[in-house]
Design an enzyme around this catalytic site. Structure first.
Site, PDB file in Angstrom:
ATOM      1  CG  ASP A  33       8.310  16.277  14.062  1.00  0.00           C
ATOM      2  OD1 ASP A  33       8.595  15.767  14.944  1.00  0.00           O
ATOM      3  OD2 ASP A  33       6.890  15.676  14.787  1.00  0.00           O
TER       4      ASP A  33
ATOM      5  CB  CYS B 287      -6.071   0.168  -5.193  1.00  0.00           C
ATOM      6  SG  CYS B 287      -4.059   0.748  -4.202  1.00  0.00           S
TER       7      CYS B 287
ATOM      8  CB  CYS C 274      -1.223  -0.370  -4.329  1.00  0.00           C
ATOM      9  SG  CYS C 274      -1.857  -1.381  -2.672  1.00  0.00           S
TER      10      CYS C 274
ATOM     11  CG  ASP D 220       3.636  14.955   8.712  1.00  0.00           C
ATOM     12  OD1 ASP D 220       3.353  14.108   9.847  1.00  0.00           O
ATOM     13  OD2 ASP D 220       3.510  17.004   9.018  1.00  0.00           O
TER      14      ASP D 220
ATOM     15  CB  CYS E 252      -4.951  -3.349  -5.143  1.00  0.00           C
ATOM     16  SG  CYS E 252      -5.650  -2.499  -3.667  1.00  0.00           S
TER      17      CYS E 252
ATOM     18  CG  HIS F 272      -4.503  -0.921   0.207  1.00  0.00           C
ATOM     19  ND1 HIS F 272      -4.794  -0.552  -1.180  1.00  0.00           N
ATOM     20  CD2 HIS F 272      -5.404   0.156   1.065  1.00  0.00           C
ATOM     21  CE1 HIS F 272      -6.412   0.052  -1.264  1.00  0.00           C
ATOM     22  NE2 HIS F 272      -6.286   0.161  -0.219  1.00  0.00           N
TER      23      HIS F 272
HETATM   24 ZN   LIG Z   1      -4.168  -1.390  -3.471  1.00  0.00          ZN
END
Ligand SMILES: [Zn+2]
Length: 378
Positions: free
Chosen positions: A90, A311, A313, A273, A316, A343
């Site tokens: 930016d 989740c 990720c 964003d 997790c 996460h």
């Molecule tokens: Zn997660």
């Protein structure tokens, strides 16, 4: 230059593909904020592992540290970070105009560095030169956010800053085109420039700004000065109905709550964003499919479940429990920031990918209603 292909369109919303010299971005996409050429508390491989397709950095911050010549010498922003993907910068307008004692004189902005107080000057030309040295794939025109000169009434202020934004956009585009011509002579990649639509909370000014940018030769558009879906909805709709379909649209610094992401996509935003996922993470505020969870709550001290069992990720799925994370935060261990950030960033990046898929297969409304119903417990 930028290639943008729309794969599926439904009303204002669309799913597409942006091709940059450093790779493709499947849109709608959440662009990961890496303000100072760093995603806070995360390594670049961690960002890539969670599906981060592109990183957005800030020209103002990089001009001060490490200086744009260092990044140019490294071979550009992506190489400097070791990131194998597309990058955005930016313009720095928003950050500079937010500093105290900013003065505008003859299209130049005089300000003091927040690091050492040094008196510095920036202008549309200087911002474009800096962005070309930083070498991201997508640049933003230097703009004047509405907060400047707050003694005016809101309307006068909005009109004045919009006039400045449009003048500076024309100057940014001219300098950008000149610099791209130099890249071509040297056999280098050219870079893309987005014009930034402003206009505050005035429907007619938003429309005026969108028409101005639609008539100019930008590669795409940023939409600035809007943060949360609830207030932004009608302005996004006005702007996106005017902007030409064939160019991508980036919502700058949106709210990053699930409702903001769904609303942005529904109203025709392709990329957005926000620093919120990592900032919230550092405060222990974690997204889950059933709403926000605050890991500081005493009940998590002995909760041996993952942050969210649905989740996917790395945290997790990797055996990290709420109890362990709670301990890391309480003990002041830096690892807490990294795990929480992985996460949260995964959550928004992958929610956006799921939304993209739903635009492609026509299930957007079903996903939105199910997801938001569960998230906000309605
Ligand atoms: Zn997660």
């Amino acid at each position: 230059m930028l290639d943008f292909e729309i794969k599926k369109k439904n009303g204002l919303m669309r799913a597409g593909e942006i091709t940059t010299p450093h790779g493709k971005i499947m849109t709608p996409a959440f662009i990961v904020a890496g303000t100072k050429a760093a995603v806070k508390a995360m390594s670049v491989p961690q960002v890539q592992d969670l599906g981060g397709q592109a990183i957005l950095s800030n020209t103002y911050h990089l001009m001060l540290q490490p200086g744009v010549s260092v990044i140019a010498e490294a071979g550009g922003l992506a190489k400097f970070m070791g990131f194998d993907g597309a990058t955005f910068t930016d313009s720095g307008g928003f950050q500079i105009m937010s500093l105290p004692k900013v003065k505008i004189k003859n299209d130049e902005v005089i300000f003091r560095s927040h690091i050492n107080g040094e008196k510095l000057t920036i202008s549309p030309r200087i911002s474009m030169q800096a962005q070309h040295q930083i070498g991201a794939d997508i640049h933003m025109a230097f703009d004047c956010p509405i907060g400047y000169g707050s003694t005016d009434t809101a309307r006068e202020n909005a009109e004045k800053t919009l006039r400045i934004t449009h003048d500076w956009a024309a100057q940014s585009l001219a300098e950008h085109s000149r610099l791209n011509a130099e890249h071509l002579v040297r056999g280098e990649n050219t870079q893309a420039l987005f014009g930034v639509v402003q206009g505050g909370e005035f429907e007619d000014l938003r429309a005026k700004s969108a028409r101005f940018f639609a008539s100019m030769d930008f590669d795409g558009f940023g939409i600035g000065g809007m943060y949360v879906a609830e207030k932004s909805r009608k302005f996004l709709q006005i702007v996106d109905e005017i902007l030409p379909d064939e160019k991508p649209r980036h919502w700058l610094g949106m709210g990053a709550e699930p409702i903001d992401i769904f609303t942005g996509v529904e109203l025709g935003i392709d990329t957005f964003d926000c620093v919120a996922p990592t900032r919230q993470a550092r405060n222990g505020a974690l997204y889950t499919f059933s709403g926000r969870l605050n890991i500081g709550n005493a009940k998590y001290k002995t909760d041996f479940a993952p942050i969210d069992s649905e989740c996917q990720c790395a945290v997790c799925q990797g055996g990290i429990t709420r109890a362990y994370l709670s301990h890391l935060f309480r003990a002041g261990e830096l690892l807490a920031f990294t795990l929480a950030s992985i996460h949260n960033e995964f959550f928004v990046v992958n929610l956006t990918s799921r939304i993209r898929q739903s635009v492609l297969d026509g299930s957007f409304r079903e996903l939105r209603d199910n997801f938001l119903g569960k998230y906000y417990n309605t």
